[in-house]
Write a protein that holds these residues in place. Sequence first.
Motif, PDB file in Angstrom:
ATOM      1  N   LYS A 192       1.019  -1.217   0.120  1.00 12.09           N
ATOM      2  CA  LYS A 192       0.066  -0.225   0.113  1.00 12.09           C
ATOM      3  C   LYS A 192       0.794   1.194  -0.007  1.00 12.09           C
ATOM      4  N   ALA A 193       1.999   1.143   0.697  1.00 14.86           N
ATOM      5  CA  ALA A 193       2.861   2.367   1.007  1.00 14.86           C
ATOM      6  C   ALA A 193       3.442   2.669  -0.416  1.00 14.86           C
ATOM      7  N   ILE A 194       3.950   1.713  -1.208  1.00 11.83           N
ATOM      8  CA  ILE A 194       4.538   2.041  -2.528  1.00 11.83           C
ATOM      9  C   ILE A 194       3.886   2.613  -3.442  1.00 11.83           C
ATOM     10  N   VAL A 195       2.501   1.985  -3.461  1.00 11.65           N
ATOM     11  CA  VAL A 195       1.437   2.420  -4.517  1.00 11.65           C
ATOM     12  C   VAL A 195       0.873   3.954  -3.995  1.00 11.65           C
ATOM     13  N   ALA A 196       0.629   4.165  -2.718  1.00 13.81           N
ATOM     14  CA  ALA A 196       0.316   5.442  -2.360  1.00 13.81           C
ATOM     15  C   ALA A 196       1.116   6.485  -2.735  1.00 13.81           C
ATOM     16  N   ILE A 197       2.485   6.606  -2.664  1.00 17.49           N
ATOM     17  CA  ILE A 197       3.561   7.408  -2.889  1.00 17.49           C
ATOM     18  C   ILE A 197       3.717   7.420  -4.432  1.00 17.49           C
ATOM     19  N   GLU A 198       3.959   6.369  -5.045  1.00 19.55           N
ATOM     20  CA  GLU A 198       4.350   6.322  -6.309  1.00 19.55           C
ATOM     21  C   GLU A 198       3.291   6.362  -7.570  1.00 19.55           C
ATOM     22  N   ASP A 199       2.164   5.846  -7.139  1.00 23.01           N
ATOM     23  CA  ASP A 199       1.053   5.639  -8.254  1.00 23.01           C
ATOM     24  C   ASP A 199      -0.115   5.296  -7.728  1.00 23.01           C
ATOM     25  N   TYR A 200      -0.806   6.176  -6.833  1.00 21.68           N
ATOM     26  CA  TYR A 200      -1.844   5.762  -6.131  1.00 21.68           C
ATOM     27  C   TYR A 200      -3.102   5.440  -6.842  1.00 21.68           C
ATOM     28  N   ARG A 201      -3.206   5.802  -8.253  1.00 16.64           N
ATOM     29  CA  ARG A 201      -4.122   5.311  -9.126  1.00 16.64           C
ATOM     30  C   ARG A 201      -3.810   4.014  -9.715  1.00 16.64           C
ATOM     31  N   ASP A 247      21.054  10.779   6.825  1.00 15.99           N
ATOM     32  CA  ASP A 247      20.315  11.793   7.375  1.00 15.99           C
ATOM     33  C   ASP A 247      18.851  11.422   7.682  1.00 15.99           C
ATOM     34  N   GLU A 248      18.865  11.415   9.031  1.00 18.63           N
ATOM     35  CA  GLU A 248      17.880  10.852   9.668  1.00 18.63           C
ATOM     36  C   GLU A 248      16.550  11.961   9.539  1.00 18.63           C
ATOM     37  N   VAL A 249      16.716  13.111   9.702  1.00 19.18           N
ATOM     38  CA  VAL A 249      15.783  14.135   9.287  1.00 19.18           C
ATOM     39  C   VAL A 249      15.242  14.214   8.314  1.00 19.18           C
ATOM     40  N   GLU A 250      16.133  14.061   7.089  1.00 16.77           N
ATOM     41  CA  GLU A 250      15.205  14.261   5.755  1.00 16.77           C
ATOM     42  C   GLU A 250      14.504  13.016   5.488  1.00 16.77           C
ATOM     43  N   ALA A 251      15.017  11.885   6.020  1.00 13.95           N
ATOM     44  CA  ALA A 251      14.490  10.459   5.956  1.00 13.95           C
ATOM     45  C   ALA A 251      13.035  10.441   6.745  1.00 13.95           C
ATOM     46  N   LYS A 252      13.155  10.895   7.940  1.00  9.18           N
ATOM     47  CA  LYS A 252      11.708  11.100   8.541  1.00  9.18           C
ATOM     48  C   LYS A 252      10.588  12.031   8.062  1.00  9.18           C
ATOM     49  N   LYS A 253      11.002  13.179   7.453  1.00  7.31           N
ATOM     50  CA  LYS A 253      10.262  13.795   6.898  1.00  7.31           C
ATOM     51  C   LYS A 253       9.612  13.352   5.514  1.00  7.31           C
ATOM     52  N   ARG A 254      10.492  12.487   4.799  1.00  6.75           N
ATOM     53  CA  ARG A 254       9.826  11.771   3.811  1.00  6.75           C
ATOM     54  C   ARG A 254       9.164  10.875   4.005  1.00  6.75           C
ATOM     55  N   ARG A 255       9.591  10.125   5.136  1.00  3.34           N
ATOM     56  CA  ARG A 255       8.500   9.052   5.647  1.00  3.34           C
ATOM     57  C   ARG A 255       7.225   9.403   6.019  1.00  3.34           C
ATOM     58  N   ASN A 256       7.086  10.459   6.931  1.00  2.00           N
ATOM     59  CA  ASN A 256       5.871  11.014   7.142  1.00  2.00           C
ATOM     60  C   ASN A 256       4.894  11.576   5.927  1.00  2.00           C
ATOM     61  N   THR A 257       5.554  11.860   4.798  1.00  2.00           N
ATOM     62  CA  THR A 257       5.053  12.283   3.785  1.00  2.00           C
ATOM     63  C   THR A 257       4.109  11.183   3.088  1.00  2.00           C
ATOM     64  N   VAL A 258       4.766  10.155   3.160  1.00  2.00           N
ATOM     65  CA  VAL A 258       4.213   8.747   2.739  1.00  2.00           C
ATOM     66  C   VAL A 258       3.104   8.468   3.524  1.00  2.00           C
ATOM     67  N   ILE A 259       3.201   8.228   4.697  1.00  2.00           N
ATOM     68  CA  ILE A 259       2.235   8.127   5.873  1.00  2.00           C
ATOM     69  C   ILE A 259       1.020   9.135   5.524  1.00  2.00           C
ATOM     70  N   GLN A 260       1.506  10.312   5.398  1.00  2.00           N
ATOM     71  CA  GLN A 260       0.170  11.346   5.129  1.00  2.00           C
ATOM     72  C   GLN A 260      -0.620  10.849   3.723  1.00  2.00           C
ATOM     73  N   ARG A 261       0.302  10.557   2.851  1.00  2.00           N
ATOM     74  CA  ARG A 261      -0.243  10.114   1.451  1.00  2.00           C
ATOM     75  C   ARG A 261      -1.364   8.902   1.725  1.00  2.00           C
ATOM     76  N   MET A 262      -0.685   7.961   2.484  1.00  2.00           N
ATOM     77  CA  MET A 262      -1.545   6.532   2.589  1.00  2.00           C
ATOM     78  C   MET A 262      -2.721   7.170   3.387  1.00  2.00           C
ATOM     79  N   TYR A 263      -2.841   8.028   4.251  1.00  2.00           N
ATOM     80  CA  TYR A 263      -4.209   8.531   4.947  1.00  2.00           C
ATOM     81  C   TYR A 263      -5.006   9.124   3.992  1.00  2.00           C
ATOM     82  N   GLU A 264      -4.425  10.062   2.977  1.00  2.00           N
ATOM     83  CA  GLU A 264      -5.241  10.788   2.085  1.00  2.00           C
ATOM     84  C   GLU A 264      -6.033   9.887   1.067  1.00  2.00           C
ATOM     85  N   VAL A 265      -5.415   8.683   0.735  1.00  2.00           N
ATOM     86  CA  VAL A 265      -5.939   7.806  -0.333  1.00  2.00           C
ATOM     87  C   VAL A 265      -6.800   6.924   0.481  1.00  2.00           C
TER      88      VAL A 265
END
Length: 763
Positions: free
Chosen positions: A111-120, A257-275
């Motif tokens: 679900k995570a890979i589809v949500a962030i790379e190609d949610y449709r 770079d844990e800071v950038e990685a965590k920001k990106r991770r949370n972007t994916v989590i948010q996208r999973m919620y949105e879809v």
Amino acid sequence: MSGERQRRLTPMAYKRSGGGRGAAQQAVNFVGISVLAGVVLAGLALPAVGAMGLGVKNTAQGFDELPGELKRPALSQASHILDADGGEIATVFSRDRTIVPLKDVAPVMRKAIVAIEDYRFYKHGAVDPKGVLRALSKNAESGDVSQGASTLTQQYVKNVFIEEAGDDPDAVAQATQQTIGRKIKELKYAIQLEQELGKKQILENYLNITFFGQQAYGVQAAAKRYFSKSAKDLTLPQAAMLAGLVQSPSRYDPINDEVEAKKRRNTVIQRMYEVGDITEAQAEAAKKKPLGLNVTRSRNGCITAVHGAGFFCDYVREVFLDDPTFGKSKKLRVKRWNEGGLTIRTTLDPQAQKSVQASIRRHVYRSDPVATAVTLVEPGTGKILAMGQSRPYGFASNQTQINYSVDRSAGGGAGYQPGSTFKPFTAAAALEEGMSAGKTYPSPYEMPYPSVSDCAGNNYPGTGTVPNESRQEVGPYGMPDAMKKSVNTYFVSLEADVGLCNVMQMTRKLGIAKRAGGEKLGIGAAYTLGVNEMSPLTMASAYATFANRGTYCEPRAILAVRDAKGKSLRVPRTSCRQAMSTQTADTINTMLKGVVDFGTGAQAGLTDRDSAGKTGTTDFRYAAWFVGYTPNMAAAVWVGDPKHERKMINITIGGRYHGKVFGADTPAPIWRDAVSGALVGKPVETFNTVPLPRPHHSKKPDEDDDNGDNGGNDNGGNDNGGNDNGGNDGDNGHGHHHPRPRPSFTLPPGVIGGNDGGNTTGG
């Protein structure tokens, strides 16, 4: 565009259309030439309108001219090299990847890979018209490629191109170049794959091919690398972090770079919620979690092998690449090795390997000016049980990539003169010709080399003299005492009597057909004194023939191989042949048992079982050996300077000072400790000994234990393949040859070895 219209690009609709060019053209017509051009423009950030006409024309023409099938190369995977018990020795790969089916990937990861790379992904076909239009709009606003239009299927196709390019940087650049042609190609193949594979298979393939950074290809390797777990066990925060890496593995690398990685991770989590994949509560809870890394560093190649088995691991690779069993051509074998996915079970005995390395550490330090190599072989099977050396596998100071235990053709060097460890071969040839072990020769301290002839009838006149180690070492001697005391003049006389041709035929039966460096064997009267360079593996295998009561077995390293699909591949069978009669072997065993019990090899004796063997030391003390065996294990130990520059005189080895190094005082104790540990828990077997003739007129039996090895010099100067270039490779890579330093005299033509002015060596 209506939902009904979109569904016409589904796999079934495409299939019903008949496939091939007609189906592809229907897909193009459906998407619309303007949309197809839009895909290209969205990916390239070209100005819209102005380039549209040209883009449409080139798109339609290029699309029709493309080959109809996408060739999907086998994905490169890691191979696992195992010991005889199934334990992992090393993992080797060009790309660290382990392919897993979709069912073994956690649903949350899918679900995570589809949500962030190609949610449709599940709603559109090979191309997503809505995504194209959205990307065009965004890119036009920014004047750059701020948003891509590639579907997950198109991304998979691009990854196939990259995989096919391999490690060739030019090919990779071509596979990823931002051109209209590549985009068209990508689109057509995406349409093909949507018809052939379906969504689930495409997603599985995508997850297995994609690069996740830190040398991890595919979701299984990524899960192991960052979290030390399998892909099926990933949690929501972990899956989101991995999915976020795909866009830019270096930018979002959590290790750097844990800071950038965590920001990106949370972007994916948010996208999973949105879809709609997760609830708001799940999203908020996951965002608060730390990254929770549990990194398993990449361990690639033989340099990472356990228990010091790096050189054995490298030997396995050399065997695989050289054996037609694993592919008709070298190119095919290299391809199979690089594609990986192999599970190779080897002959390595972990107990024996640990014992070898422990003995080496005890007796020779890696920082010593000289080195040692030890190889253990099982009589009757040829299985290589252990292989180790004091200089570790690597590139740093006092490390090497040269395997001192094997021939140059298998990753080793030019070998080392084995000295008196060659004398039992002459004795075996004599016994096979019907001569008695009671055969007596005057065996003076020094004598002229006799004339000898090879198997072609070429004569080599005796020129120069050969001395014994000690001036008190004067015969007459019979064979058993001459063997115990390693009397040079006895064995030169015996060789002349039995005939050099018969001695060479015997060594050939024992697997000795050339020098370790690949050169022809040097021929001359000093042949019996061990002046031709050999490797420890060759010597251990030859002596295993005595233990096996006369049957020689070629060395073997690979027991079984399975490919990536679990299919067993054919492996080479053990090849054995009768080299001598059991009576001859039993007689040699009885004599060499005497060498260990009462002669020069006393320091190699085992307290709880029969053992036999022979010492060897070369002129100038560039090398010292002990080669020995029990009824169920044979081993060869060499000690010396790999570059053949350091004489072992006034030298400290393993913290112990030596005025002169002998085969008896350094290699023999290494052999004893290595073999005794390897045999713990193994059956205690005994030799089938035979009565030996009583010695006649032997001098003081306890005098001068360490006697008479190579009375010859290191540069056998004959014109028939003598040791003119007998140097061994140094530590700066395969193929670099270091000629041996020549002595201060020149040998007469036709002679290997000879008197170096009395500076001969002891056993």
